[in-house]
Design a protein around this motif. Structure first.
Motif, PDB file in Angstrom:
ATOM      1  N   LYS A 115      53.202  22.290 106.617  1.00 57.62           N
ATOM      2  CA  LYS A 115      53.428  22.403 105.182  1.00 57.62           C
ATOM      3  C   LYS A 115      52.350  21.682 104.361  1.00 57.62           C
TER       4      LYS A 115
ATOM      5  N   LYS B 188      60.360  25.149 113.980  1.00 58.64           N
ATOM      6  CA  LYS B 188      59.834  24.576 112.732  1.00 58.64           C
ATOM      7  C   LYS B 188      58.484  23.896 112.965  1.00 58.64           C
TER       8      LYS B 188
ATOM      9  N   ALA C  91      55.971  16.749 107.923  1.00 60.02           N
ATOM     10  CA  ALA C  91      55.542  17.924 107.155  1.00 60.02           C
ATOM     11  C   ALA C  91      54.285  18.548 107.772  1.00 60.02           C
TER      12      ALA C  91
ATOM     13  N   SER D  54      59.289  22.407 101.628  1.00 61.47           N
ATOM     14  CA  SER D  54      57.892  22.340 101.164  1.00 61.47           C
ATOM     15  C   SER D  54      57.201  23.688 101.343  1.00 61.47           C
ATOM     16  N   GLN D  55      56.149  23.847 100.545  1.00 59.14           N
ATOM     17  CA  GLN D  55      55.405  25.110 100.554  1.00 59.14           C
ATOM     18  C   GLN D  55      54.422  25.179 101.724  1.00 59.14           C
ATOM     19  N   ILE D  56      54.179  26.379 102.176  1.00 53.91           N
ATOM     20  CA  ILE D  56      53.070  26.634 103.096  1.00 53.91           C
ATOM     21  C   ILE D  56      51.784  26.475 102.292  1.00 53.91           C
TER      22      ILE D  56
ATOM     23  N   TYR E 194      55.280  20.596 110.555  1.00 54.42           N
ATOM     24  CA  TYR E 194      55.918  21.834 110.087  1.00 54.42           C
ATOM     25  C   TYR E 194      54.887  22.779 109.450  1.00 54.42           C
TER      26      TYR E 194
ATOM     27  N   GLY F 234      48.633  20.254 106.008  1.00 51.84           N
ATOM     28  CA  GLY F 234      49.165  21.340 106.827  1.00 51.84           C
ATOM     29  C   GLY F 234      48.126  22.144 107.581  1.00 51.84           C
TER      30      GLY F 234
ATOM     31  N   CYS G  46      60.763  18.805 104.281  1.00 51.65           N
ATOM     32  CA  CYS G  46      59.692  19.559 104.947  1.00 51.65           C
ATOM     33  C   CYS G  46      60.021  21.061 104.972  1.00 51.65           C
TER      34      CYS G  46
END
Lengths: 324, 320, 325
Positions: C90, C33, C85, C310-312, C88, C97, C307
């Motif tokens: 994100k 992740k 996050a 959550s969206q990329i 990850y 991100g 996380c």
């Protein structure tokens, strides 16, 4: 080892020659003969001469301080002043007798202040690896003492017990910046304790004191006991760079300061010392002055006759870029 | 309009911006005196708190300026010589350039890094560079390279007000260059090229001192060739449109630059013209730039840096 | 500042949360992740939390890179969720991100985190300069490791912070190891604090495993800085329980650190020792301890889920980040 009378006279003569060569370039710049920059080293002759003349072996490494563009160091190492004079006139030196700079461990000077520290650390590693008790002497100013390269190199030299002698030529000014506004403490030698090495302060106008202090540091380095720092308190008679202003920040440097320091001119101090001891007579002093005056005249004429690098042969540049 | 010279125009820009915004301050080695005159006298008006002399410590100078920019100021760091920017590579290339992007756009870096650049003074390899390619290559930095007093003032004022890190190169060979500037305040937007001379036969794209050198050559050969000279003024942002418009008219291009030829800005600009204006070209693009070697000092300098005869030769070649 | 019971409990809780967040980040890395790398801070929680608790929100903070600053971030009131996050990858991460493992929280004085060790010095110098010029008695907390202390940037920034009397507290997390190199082979003395003398900067050495000792030393330095008396340095002797980077070898030069060695270190675990102290003093009961532990675990599970869900980030954001409009 006590210095012999001949050695004392040699120290004196070298200081006078250093001053004369410096004056020669200063004057040549004024008359338009010399080109580029010159950063005069007048006032600090005792540092290169005292430190280098009798303490270094021929195979020791040396990183000169940039003041005087290293002339004191070259003379102390027995090099001919011809390349120094010719190159400042933009000419190619001819018929140079004696050893080359490389043969006396001088591998160049940097255009960026503070490169000295890390490059000297490299020469210190070489000296240690060679296993021949060579040492590296690195000279720097109070200005470069502000560079972070000092920290990295002094730390490593100490951790690795490198045979390096760090010599600070503290002349109180870095270009226009007075030391009091650029360093947190008065003595740069105070940095040494943080690296677990000796840091000593010496009167940089006293050629014998410089000789003694550097000698102790050199002996320590040669014995494998690691680096030391020697801080020489000295002064810069002239502005940072010829033709530039002579100021502290943006105001003229105090005339009184220069006057006070000139009372302790390293050449004058040593001359008085030698006259008093009877090592020199007034006649000797006069003779030395005349000889050096004559040498300077010859050098100037010599430089005039050296060729300008041939514009039609810039191929020399291509050969410089990469080793074959 | 009033008469001035290049370095006075720079000083005036700094003076006005220091006056206008109390978040602007200057720091660098010996800026109170000013090694090249660009900051001389400002300390009398704004005091040593805003015209800060620093020790000889390039990473600290750049870092202090960039950090203070993040924390609410608009510092101008003077690196003295452009060559010395390499010493502060981490601060300029990695921090100033990347930190807005890296941190998701949360923190801007409104700093100006200025430096004297270029040859002509015979100062050799470590005091003569104009490291344009290094800056233009680095996303996140903007780069202004003024060739006249008018451009120098207008671009520097814009640089100080920009919310991004801007590198501002003032050329050592242009410091005394005379020129006219308006009496009143003015700004020059970034990313707008300026046609410095109109012509119809060949487009010369040049920056900084090479603009002046190209203008002199164009004047000399005006009876034979009609030269148009385009000065991008900023290399990031870069105004390709004005150049393409010129190429449509002339069909021939010479790119002149003082930085090293290999991977230099002449290569980048040439390729952009190829990609976007190939159909308008009547001849291969010619480049004039510094030889692929360090800049030699003394009398050898002219064999490394571009000279008028090289520009004239390239124009002749592209016209043949 | 005299610490009240609530303060002590806050510090204990924050240390526990730091450790749990560290653990979940390691787990995330092992599960794929977490996308970049992770440099665990286990063993130095007392320093992070002791140093960064009870600062003003507008104080500038350069967190140490161990744990990518989490202990400092949590203690100063930053978000663990933004931190995780970001790891990850994100869009909800602290840097949208795009950074992999950096943190920025300007409202909390965290103006960024570096990928190059030692850039702390000149950059924090700038933050300290800004703090002084703002004239609002802010301070800058600038943390570095024993590895960072080898960088030349230290010299330039220590010197200037002293010459300019900037409100900076230089904090060295000396855990004895810079990646695989022991400090004994990278510095010639026992105490890095000895460097400070050369710059006229007052320095103290503290037990970095003792959160109260750390806190008192840092607070004393912060008060001096706020009063305009210039910078200080604190060297905290800490331990690094884990390898340099999760998944990298745990070696000294190229020799593995032994299990006995690590077990010996863990006897000094700052969370365990502080817990024992608070239990003994009656500040916490066993039930409190259990609740704090359970709450932290629940918080982490929730964060992890958030996380994961959550969206990329949308790649179209990249172009908007290079330059400010």
């Amino acid at each position: 080892m006590e210095l012999t009378q001949d050695q004392l006279i040699k120290l004196y003569t070298l200081m006078v020659r250093t001053r004369k060569c410096d004056e020669l370039i200063v004057n040549a710049l004024k008359s338009g003969k010399a080109i580029g920059f010159f950063h005069s080293g007048q006032g600090s002759e005792a540092v290169p001469i005292g430190a280098c003349t009798f303490n270094l072996r021929d195979d020791d490494y040396l990183y000169p301080h940039h003041r005087g563009h290293g002339i004191g160091y070259m003379l102390a190492r027995g090099l001919s002043p011809k390349p120094f004079v010719a190159s400042h006139m933009g000419r190619v030196a001819q018929d140079v007798e004696g050893p080359t700079a490389r043969e006396r461990g001088i591998h160049g000077g940097s255009g960026t202040i503070g490169a000295s520290f890390v490059l000297s650390a490299g020469m210190g590693i070489t000296a240690k690896k060679n296993g021949k008790n060579q040492i590296t002497a690195c000279f720097f100013g109070d200005g470069s003492a502000n560079r972070g390269t000092l920290h990295e190199a002094m730390n490593l030299a100490s951790v690795w017990k490198l045979p390096i002698v760090w010599v600070c030529e503290n002349n109180l000014y870095a270009q226009y910046m007075p030391l009091k506004d650029s360093m947190a403490r008065e003595d740069i030698a105070d940095l040494a304790s943080g690296y677990n090495m000796p840091g000593v302060i010496v009167d940089g106008q006293d050629v014998l004191a410089v000789h003694e202090a550097v000698k102790a540091a050199v002996d320590r380095a040669r014995a494998g006991e690691g680096p030391s720092l020697v801080e020489c308190k000295t002064y810069r008679y002239r502005g940072h760079s010829e033709g530039g202003p002579d100021i502290s920040h943006y105001e003229p440097r105090p005339a009184k300061e220069l006057e006070e320091w000139k009372k302790r001119d390293p050449i004058k101090l040593f001359r008085e010392n030698l006259l008093q001891q009877g090592v020199l007579t007034d006649a000797d002093v006069e003779r030395i002055d005349k000889e050096i005056e004559a040498e300077a005249e010859t050098l100037e004429k010599y430089a005039d006759e050296c060729p300008i690098p041939k514009p039609e042969d810039p191929s020399v540049l291509d050969r410089l870029l990469y080793a074959e | 309009m009033k008469q001035t010279i290049y370095l006075m125009a720079i000083r005036e820009a700094l003076d006005e911006e220091l006056q206008r915004d109390d978040k602007v301050f200057i720091l660098g080695e010996d800026v109170q005196q000013g090694t090249f005159g660009t900051t001389t006298g400002l300390v009398d008006k704004f005091g040593p708190e805003r015209i800060m002399d620093t020790p000889l410590a390039e990473t600290a100078v750049a870092g202090a300026a960039i950090g203070a920019a993040q924390a609410g100021f608009r510092p101008v760091a003077d690196m003295m010589f452009g060559d010395f920017m390499y010493i502060a590579g981490d601060e300029i290339m990695l921090k100033a350039a990347k930190w807005r992007f890296l941190h998701g756009g949360k923190v801007n870096v409104p700093v100006v890094i200025m430096a004297a650049v270029g040859g002509g003074m015979k100062l050799g390899a470590e005091h003569s560079m104009i490291p344009e390619a290094m800056i233009m290559h680095t996303p996140g930095l903007k780069l202004a390279v003024p060739s006249t007093p008018y451009d120098a003032k207008g671009l520097l004022k814009t640089a100080i007000r920009d919310d991004n890190p801007v590198v501002f190169f003032y050329h050592k060979g242009l410091l005394g260059l005379p020129g006219e500037i308006p009496e009143d305040e003015y700004l020059i937007p970034f990313g707008q090229a300026d046609v410095k001379r109109e012509g119809s036969d060949v487009t010369v794209v040049a920056t900084s001192a090479m603009v002046q050198q190209s203008l002199a050559v164009a004047e000399q050969i005006k009876d034979k060739v009609s030269v148009e000279i385009v000065d991008p003024r900023t290399l990031e942002p870069f105004d390709l449109d004005t150049i393409i418009e010129s190429v449509k008219k002339t069909g021939r291009v010479v790119i002149v630059d003082e930085d090293t030829k290999r991977c230099g800005i002449t290569a980048e600009i040439g390729m952009q013209i190829m990609e976007n204006g190939f159909d308008y070209l009547d001849a291969p693009i010619q480049r004039v730039a510094a030889a692929n070697m360090p800049i030699a000092a003394g009398f050898m300098e002219e064999h490394v840096l571009p000279q008028p005869k090289n520009i004239a030769g390239a124009i002749e070649a592209v016209m043949a | 500042m005299k610490l009240k019971n609530d303060d002590l409990i806050f510090m204990y809780k924050t240390m526990v949360r730091t450790r749990k967040l560290d653990e979940i980040t390691i787990k995330g890395l092992q599960e794929g992740k977490v996308l970049a790398f992770y440099h665990s801070s286990q063993g130095s929680e007392a320093l992070a939390v002791g140093a960064a608790s009870f600062l003003r929100p507008d104080d500038y903070l350069w967190a140490h890179h161990r744990g990518h600053g989490i202990g400092y971030i949590l203690a100063k009131g930053g978000s663990g969720r933004d931190f995780l996050a970001e790891h990850y990858g994100k869009a909800t991460g602290s840097c949208l991100g795009v950074s992999g493992f950096h943190f920025a929280d300007p409202e909390n004085g965290a103006l960024g985190a570096a990928g190059t060790i030692g850039s702390v010095f000149p950059m924090s110098l700038g933050w300290g300069l800004a703090a002084k010029k703002h004239g609002r008695q802010q301070v800058t907390i600038a943390c570095f490791g024993d590895g960072g202390s080898n960088r030349g940037t230290l010299h330039e920034a220590f010197n200037l912070s002293s010459v300019w009397k900037l409100p900076i507290v230089w904090i060295c997390d000396n855990n004895g190891m810079a990646q695989y190199t022991p400090i004994t082979d990278a510095y010639a003395k026992d105490d890095i604090a000895d460097l400070a003398t050369g710059y006229d900067i007052p320095a103290v050495v503290v037990d970095g495993m003792d959160i109260i000792a750390v806190h008192e030393a840092v607070q004393a330095a912060v008060e001096k800085a706020r009063a305009g008396e210039g910078p200080s340095m604190i060297e905290a002797k800490t331990k690094r329980f884990r390898e340099h980077s999760i998944g990298s070898p745990d070696v000294v030069h190229n020799q593995p650190r032994t299990d006995e060695e690590i077990a010996e270190m863990k006897k000094l675990d700052p969370i365990i020792t502080f817990k024992a102290k608070l239990l003994e003093q009656g500040v916490l009961t066993k039930a409190d301890v259990e609740k704090i532990n359970n709450d932290a675990e629940a918080e982490m599970a929730e964060m992890d889920q958030f996380c994961v869900d959550s969206q990329i980030p949308d790649p179209s954001i990249l172009n908007t980040l290079v330059y400010a409009e």
